[in-house]
Design an enzyme around this catalytic site. Structure first.
Site, short mmCIF file in Angstrom:
data_model
loop_
_atom_site.label_atom_id
_atom_site.label_comp_id
_atom_site.label_asym_id
_atom_site.label_seq_id
_atom_site.Cartn_x
_atom_site.Cartn_y
_atom_site.Cartn_z
N TRP A 1 33.33 8.20 -10.89
CA TRP A 1 32.89 7.43 -12.06
C TRP A 1 33.32 8.18 -13.31
O TRP A 1 33.11 9.38 -13.43
CB TRP A 1 31.37 7.23 -12.08
CG TRP A 1 30.95 6.61 -13.38
CD1 TRP A 1 31.08 5.31 -13.74
CD2 TRP A 1 30.40 7.29 -14.53
NE1 TRP A 1 30.66 5.13 -15.04
CE2 TRP A 1 30.25 6.31 -15.54
CE3 TRP A 1 30.05 8.61 -14.81
CZ2 TRP A 1 29.73 6.63 -16.80
CZ3 TRP A 1 29.54 8.93 -16.06
CH2 TRP A 1 29.38 7.94 -17.05
N GLU B 1 33.14 3.60 -8.81
CA GLU B 1 31.96 2.97 -9.43
C GLU B 1 32.36 2.30 -10.75
O GLU B 1 33.01 2.92 -11.59
CB GLU B 1 30.89 4.04 -9.68
CG GLU B 1 29.63 3.51 -10.37
CD GLU B 1 28.59 4.60 -10.63
OE1 GLU B 1 28.92 5.79 -10.52
OE2 GLU B 1 27.44 4.24 -10.95
N LYS C 1 31.43 0.02 -14.39
CA LYS C 1 30.38 0.00 -15.41
C LYS C 1 30.77 -1.00 -16.50
O LYS C 1 31.95 -1.14 -16.81
CB LYS C 1 30.21 1.40 -16.00
CG LYS C 1 29.03 1.53 -16.93
CD LYS C 1 28.59 2.97 -17.04
CE LYS C 1 27.57 3.14 -18.15
NZ LYS C 1 26.93 4.44 -18.15
N ASP D 1 26.45 0.13 -8.95
CA ASP D 1 25.23 0.70 -9.54
C ASP D 1 24.53 -0.49 -10.20
O ASP D 1 25.14 -1.19 -11.03
CB ASP D 1 25.63 1.76 -10.57
CG ASP D 1 24.46 2.41 -11.28
OD1 ASP D 1 23.58 1.67 -11.76
OD2 ASP D 1 24.44 3.64 -11.39
N HIS E 1 24.73 -1.38 -13.92
CA HIS E 1 26.05 -1.50 -14.54
C HIS E 1 26.60 -2.92 -14.66
O HIS E 1 27.81 -3.12 -14.63
CB HIS E 1 27.06 -0.64 -13.76
CG HIS E 1 26.80 0.83 -13.92
ND1 HIS E 1 27.65 1.79 -13.47
CD2 HIS E 1 25.77 1.49 -14.51
CE1 HIS E 1 27.17 2.99 -13.76
NE2 HIS E 1 26.02 2.82 -14.39
N HIS F 1 24.43 2.68 -5.97
CA HIS F 1 23.58 3.55 -6.78
C HIS F 1 22.37 2.70 -7.12
O HIS F 1 22.51 1.63 -7.73
CB HIS F 1 24.28 3.98 -8.07
CG HIS F 1 25.07 5.23 -7.91
ND1 HIS F 1 25.75 5.82 -8.94
CD2 HIS F 1 25.26 6.03 -6.83
CE1 HIS F 1 26.34 6.92 -8.50
NE2 HIS F 1 26.07 7.07 -7.22
N ASP G 1 21.45 -0.09 -19.21
CA ASP G 1 21.56 0.88 -18.12
C ASP G 1 20.75 2.14 -18.44
O ASP G 1 21.30 3.22 -18.59
CB ASP G 1 23.05 1.22 -17.93
CG ASP G 1 23.28 2.20 -16.79
OD1 ASP G 1 22.48 2.19 -15.85
OD2 ASP G 1 24.27 2.95 -16.85
N ASP H 1 18.51 3.78 -16.74
CA ASP H 1 18.21 4.69 -15.64
C ASP H 1 16.74 5.08 -15.56
O ASP H 1 16.40 6.26 -15.40
CB ASP H 1 19.12 5.93 -15.71
CG ASP H 1 20.54 5.61 -15.24
OD1 ASP H 1 20.69 5.10 -14.13
OD2 ASP H 1 21.49 5.84 -16.02
N ASP I 1 20.08 6.87 -8.30
CA ASP I 1 20.74 7.34 -9.52
C ASP I 1 19.93 6.92 -10.75
O ASP I 1 20.11 5.84 -11.29
CB ASP I 1 22.17 6.77 -9.61
CG ASP I 1 22.90 7.26 -10.85
OD1 ASP I 1 22.44 8.25 -11.46
OD2 ASP I 1 23.93 6.66 -11.22
C1 RNT Z 1 26.62 6.56 -15.08
C2 RNT Z 1 26.80 6.37 -13.61
C3 RNT Z 1 26.96 7.61 -12.81
C4 RNT Z 1 26.03 8.74 -13.22
C5 RNT Z 1 25.98 9.90 -12.28
C6 RNT Z 1 25.32 11.08 -12.89
O1 RNT Z 1 26.31 5.42 -15.75
O2 RNT Z 1 25.75 5.61 -13.11
O3 RNT Z 1 26.85 7.33 -11.46
O4 RNT Z 1 24.73 8.28 -13.40
O5 RNT Z 1 27.23 10.18 -11.80
ZN ZN Z 2 25.66 5.41 -11.02
#
Ligand code: RNT
Ligand code: ZN
Length: 416
Positions: free
Chosen positions: A181, A222, A224, A257, A260, A284, A292, A294, A324
């Site tokens: 990523w 990955e 985004k 993820d 994303h 993720h 996003d 988290d 994640d």
């Molecule tokens: C970032 C991605 C990625 C990170 C990690 C730390 O938006 O989700 O996967 O969160 O690699």
């Molecule tokens: Zn991620």
């Protein structure tokens, strides 16, 4: 009859063997991200977290050394049921006193302590090259930069990470998922959208030209939609990474993820779409609040729906599941544990859902009954199965696991 025995009988009437469910779930590994413990800092630089991701909050007690981080991970492992895998980022390399190498020169030996840690606990390791928080990120770009020196540095980093991933797989005997990523993108409207993507494609191809055994190293890409500071464009968009994975399915797979995508898109619906084509996929698991962000994963509707899709597609063996998220505003051990316990709970709940029967109703066009029965299913005594699952995994089922966290905070975290 105790509560579990009674619940077991109720589920049996719905065709669900809770004994088999519990035995199966115990062995499904969930990848535990080391970066919740220190707000995605790592040990190879002193600078701030930069490059499209951010943590917010400054709750005291964060881990600042490998020993502290390992201790904290151990605590989480003990508080959560089920099998775990360790998920590391390259910036968590452990150097000897006075030693330092840049990311393009990393070697397996810089992760030996992590390997010892994982092996002692019977865990596999997943890995991530770290394409952020580093001065070689130029104008927000790494693998898709127009500057060849920049790209080459990061390609070398990616290759080094493949070698380290292979080492992890060989040492632990468990395949290593290596996720690519980057936060590459632009704050404002780009003049060229294709150039960076062509360079990104060629750079990932160069990384994957490093020899590896696809049975041991599982590279993922990955996507985004946007990041902080790169709101207008990301090189690794959904279409880009999905196409890349589809065109290179002999050596890589897609990673979704769930933070994303645009907020009304749901990964639960994308899981079966990808499983239709890819032998294996990766996830993720996070919780985005408006973006996003988290946040800590909870046992909420979309989390349950994602787990349900994996289970009813019979894809537990071909879906690599990794957490994640990173919340720095609350106790980090609790944040980690709530998320892992929630995902475990979502899987268990999915496995306690009479999916075969519900599918039959759908295929017979009995949509009214499907709605009625689906609602009834939400009333089954799932909590009793969860408690029994935790008991059999040797962890506390009710909220009193938090007492352990408070004790740890008083005795360890508050002294940091
Ligand atoms: C970032 C991605 C990625 C990170 C990690 C730390 O938006 O989700 O996967 O969160 O690699
Ligand atoms: Zn991620």
């Amino acid at each position: 009859m105790n509560r579990y025995e009674s619940a077991k009988e109720i589920y049996a009437k719905w065709g669900i063997d809770t004994e088999a469910v519990i035995e199966k779930l115990k062995n499904v590994p969930i990848s535990l991200h080391c970066w919740q413990g220190d707000d995605v800092t790592g040990f190879d630089h002193d600078g701030p977290l930069s490059g499209g991701i951010q943590t917010t909050g400054n709750y005291p007690g964060k881990a600042t050394t490998p020993e502290e981080l390992m201790m904290d991970i151990d605590k989480v492992i003990k508080l959560c049921p089920g099998a775990k895998k360790l998920n590391l980022h390259a910036c968590y390399a452990i150097f000897e006193e006075g030693e330092y190498v840049d990311r393009d020169k990393l070697e397996p030996k810089h992760f030996k302590k992590w390997v010892d840690f994982a092996k002692e606990r019977g865990m596999g390791i997943d890995f991530n090259p770290t394409f952020f928080s580093h001065p070689m990120q130029k104008d927000g770009l790494t693998l898709s930069s127009p500057d060849k020196d920049i790209r080459d540095f990061w390609i070398e980093h990616g290759k080094a990470c493949i070698r380290i991933s292979q080492y992890f797989a060989e040492e632990t005997g468990i395949p290593c998922v290596m996720n690519i990523w980057t936060g590459d993108g632009f704050k404002d409207i780009p003049a060229d959208r294709m150039g960076p993507r062509i360079r990104y494609k060629e750079s990932i191809e160069a990384i994957l030209s490093e020899p590896f055994d696809f049975n041991k190293v599982k590279p993922t890409v990955e996507s985004k939609v946007f990041g902080i500071g790169v709101e207008s464009y990301t090189s690794g968009s959904a279409e880009f990474t999905l196409s890349f994975a589809a065109m290179h399915s002999d050596k890589c797979m897609p990673l979704m993820d769930n933070g994303h995508y645009h907020p009304t898109e749901v990964v639960s619906d994308k899981i079966p779409a990808l499983l239709t084509f890819f032998p294996e996929i990766a996830l993720h698991i996070t919780r985005g609040v408006r973006w996003d962000s988290d946040h800590v994963v909870l046992f909420d509707d979309e989390t349950k729906e994602m787990a349900k899709e994996i289970v009813r597609c019979d894809a537990l063996e071909r879906t690599y599941m990794a957490l994640d998220y990173f919340d720095a505003s609350i106790n980090r051990i609790a944040a980690w544990s709530v998320g892992l316990r929630s995902w475990q709970k979502a899987l268990l709940s999915a496995m306690c859902t009479p999916s075969a029967y519900l599918k039959e109703l759908q295929d017979n066009g009995e949509f009214t009954k499907l709605m009625v029965v689906s609602q009834r299913v939400t009333e089954l005594p799932f909590g009793d199965i969860w408690d029994e699952y935790c008991r059999r995994c040797g962890v506390v089922a009710d909220e009193s696991w938090f007492d352990e966290v408070i004790k740890y905070e008083e005795e360890v975290l508050s002294k940091r």
